[in-house]
Design an enzyme around this catalytic site. Structure first.
Site, mmCIF file in Angstrom:
data_model
loop_
_atom_site.group_PDB
_atom_site.id
_atom_site.type_symbol
_atom_site.label_atom_id
_atom_site.label_comp_id
_atom_site.label_asym_id
_atom_site.label_seq_id
_atom_site.Cartn_x
_atom_site.Cartn_y
_atom_site.Cartn_z
ATOM 1 N N HIS A 231 3.239 -0.951 -0.743
ATOM 2 C CA HIS A 231 4.305 -1.999 -0.528
ATOM 3 C C HIS A 231 5.729 -1.778 -0.973
ATOM 4 C CE1 HIS A 231 5.039 -6.582 -1.283
ATOM 5 N NE2 HIS A 231 6.138 -6.030 -2.065
ATOM 6 N N GLU A 232 5.976 -0.934 -2.017
ATOM 7 C CA GLU A 232 7.203 -0.824 -2.292
ATOM 8 C C GLU A 232 7.801 0.390 -1.088
ATOM 9 O OE1 GLU A 232 8.568 -2.579 -4.308
ATOM 10 O OE2 GLU A 232 6.797 -3.558 -5.444
ATOM 11 N N HIS B 167 9.326 -1.605 1.397
ATOM 12 C CA HIS B 167 10.793 -1.855 1.006
ATOM 13 C C HIS B 167 11.752 -0.721 1.001
ATOM 14 C CE1 HIS B 167 9.965 -6.089 -0.389
ATOM 15 N NE2 HIS B 167 8.995 -5.743 -1.176
ATOM 16 N N GLU C 1 10.308 -8.769 2.442
ATOM 17 C CA GLU C 1 8.910 -8.627 1.910
ATOM 18 C C GLU C 1 8.173 -8.696 3.315
ATOM 19 O OE1 GLU C 1 8.051 -8.899 -0.945
ATOM 20 O OE2 GLU C 1 6.017 -9.471 -1.191
HETATM 21 ZN ZN ZN Z 1 7.891 -7.161 -2.280
#
Ligand code: ZN
Length: 506
Positions: free
Chosen positions: A269-270, A273, A299
């Site tokens: 997830h990170e 980003h 997101e």
């Molecule tokens: Zn996030």
């Protein structure tokens, strides 16, 4: 553009770059605070960060910006024009207008209310006693109404709050996507609940040595395209990603020996980003063309790598043998199918942050509906716990037995982050729409994942999304990239197909 306009634009970009540099210094202090700072540094760090935030704000409301904007707008560089120059004026103008329209006294009152409100909320959650938090929620809603009036709006005061996180988003457009999504998700969840097939999720709580988790997480982050020459991975309590500037992107995670999914999918997830941040045009650093669009678009990038990619069977066809080598004790005797099913377990649960890919959006939509109703006055602050539980029961089929598992679980409202929740589900919607389009444009992406090839998807994201910076607003970008406006269809189709196969109802 006239030479005079060009000169104004250059000056505006110069000021904007200075503000961005101040912002990245604050980001570095914030990163350090949450990863390496000893507890003894907290007090002075608060002073440093506060001073820097004050300096940044002073630059942000510099009347010189207003003069330059006025001149450039008079020159035709305003809204309704998607040239790179117009985007710079539009987005700097948005930030300037917002910062100058809200009176300093109101900003200070909100900051104070957030600080005291968060303390009250933490106590309320601990004791599961809504009455402790209620007066602060009442106060914060009142202040946020003043903020909305100060900023201004066309249709709905809530739009003025949304604008802070998702520029240009409106209640109307969000409801048009959320309402059908909610109806269909409740039906989907029912089918999953009624299925006889259930994964063995216990395999994910076995012993996964932390050093091996870190090693495996890094390997996956690198494979999907997070550049460790221009980024770092560190440990924190509440994981986040922060850009320190061109060539320096920091991601974080946390490890628990008996929880594989938390750290691993957190890293993916990170990394998502981070890949967005690393994909921004570094020549444009310091002006809107080198900056991310919105929380929702950010997101969409993290959720794509975490879910569409990281929870796909194809991804694990490639990575599972390596995972088994890293964790022979936990996964040695577990089949790929059993593992794939376990990481895609869907079941209703009370806590948003622990929820799965399918139920997550129901948690968000409930919060969106609640805050809309509180904000419009349709729902009184007194009735929040009861209405929360009522809605929760109708969407999930289970009822929280205490408010700490219900309306008191999230920090957002106490911190004044009203209008923030919808960006999570917007991210999932954008993500599904982008991914469906990427599959069309790039070719058989799952076949690529099976071979460990993630660069074609990353390149597609670089070219179609990251490289534009803020040239387009989120809704405009989605329309341009996918040929369709924001809608629930792609996300629902993706979930129906995936979970239909796993739970045998498709
Ligand atoms: Zn996030």
């Amino acid at each position: 553009m006239t030479p005079k306009a060009q000169e104004s634009l250059d000056q505006l970009k110069k000021i904007s770059r200075e503000i961005s540099i101040l912002g990245t210094c604050g980001a570095l202090l914030g990163w350090d605070e949450r990863t390496h700072m000893p507890p003894g540094g907290a007090e002075f760090r608060a002073e440093q960060s506060g001073y820097l935030a004050g300096l940044t704000h002073k630059r942000l409301v510099d009347p010189r910006i207003g003069e330059l904007l006025e001149a450039l707008r008079a020159d035709g560089l305003g809204n309704g024009n998607y040239s790179p120059e117009a985007a710079i004026v539009r987005e700097i103008g948005r930030a300037y207008d917002r910062a100058t329209k809200i009176p300093q006294s109101l900003v200070e009152e909100i900051t104070k209310c957030a600080s005291l409100g968060e303390t009250a909320w933490a106590k309320a959650r601990k004791q599961s006693d809504y009455s402790i938090f209620k007066p602060w929620l009442t106060k914060m809603i009142g202040l946020k109404k003043q903020e909305a009036e100060a900023v201004g709006y066309e249709d709905d005061p809530y739009d003025a709050l949304l604008d802070d996180f998702e520029p240009g988003a409106t209640v109307k457009a969000i409801e048009a996507a959320f309402t059908p999504l909610r109806v269909e998700l409740v039906k989907l969840l029912d089918k999953i609940k009624n299925s006889q097939r259930k994964p063995d999720v216990g395999i994910l709580d076995r012993r996964y040595p932390v050093d091996k988790q870190e090693d495996f997480g890094r390997l996956a982050a690198k494979a999907i395209g997070f550049d460790f020459e221009r980024g770092r991975l560190d440990v924190t309590v509440h994981p986040f990603c922060t850009g320190i500037g061109p060539g320096d992107t920091r991601i974080t995670t946390r490890y628990h020996e008996t929880n594989f999914t938390g750290s691993f999918f957190g890293i993916l997830h990170e990394s998502g980003h981070g890949i967005y941040d690393q994909g921004l045009n570094r020549q444009e650093f310091g002006n809107p063309l080198g900056d991310a669009i919105s929380l929702g678009i950010h997101e969409s990038q993290s959720r794509m790598w975490e879910n569409q990619v990281g929870r796909s069977r194809a991804f694990w066809e490639y990575f599972y043998p390596t995972a088994q080598k890293h964790f022979p004790e936990a996964l040695g005797n577990v089949s790929l199918d059993a593992f794939y099913f376990a990481i895609n377990d869907v079941r209703p649960s009370f806590i948003r942050t622990e929820s799965d890919e399918a139920t997550y959006n129901l948690h968000i939509m409930l919060r969106f509906e609640m805050e809309r109703a509180i904000f419009s006055g349709d729902l009184t602050v007194d009735d929040v716990p009861a209405v929360w539980n009522e809605k929760f029961t109708s969407y999930f089929g289970i009822t929280p037995s205490k408010d700490s598992d219900g309306c008191l679980q999230d920090v957002h409202w106490s911190a004044g982050l009203i209008g923030y929740f919808p960006t999570y589900t917007l991210g999932n919607l954008y993500s599904a729409q982008f991914f469906a389009q990427a599959k069309k444009d790039v070719g058989d992406m799952y076949a690529m994942f099976r071979r460990g090839e993630f660069a074609p998807l990353k390149k597609w994201l670089n070219d179609n999304i990251h490289h534009h910076g803020q040239r387009y607003r989120a809704d405009e970008l989605v329309q341009r990239v996918t040929g369709k406006p924001l809608s629930h269809e792609a996300l629902l189709a993706y979930m129906t197909e995936k979970f239909g196969k796993l739970y045998s109802f498709a």
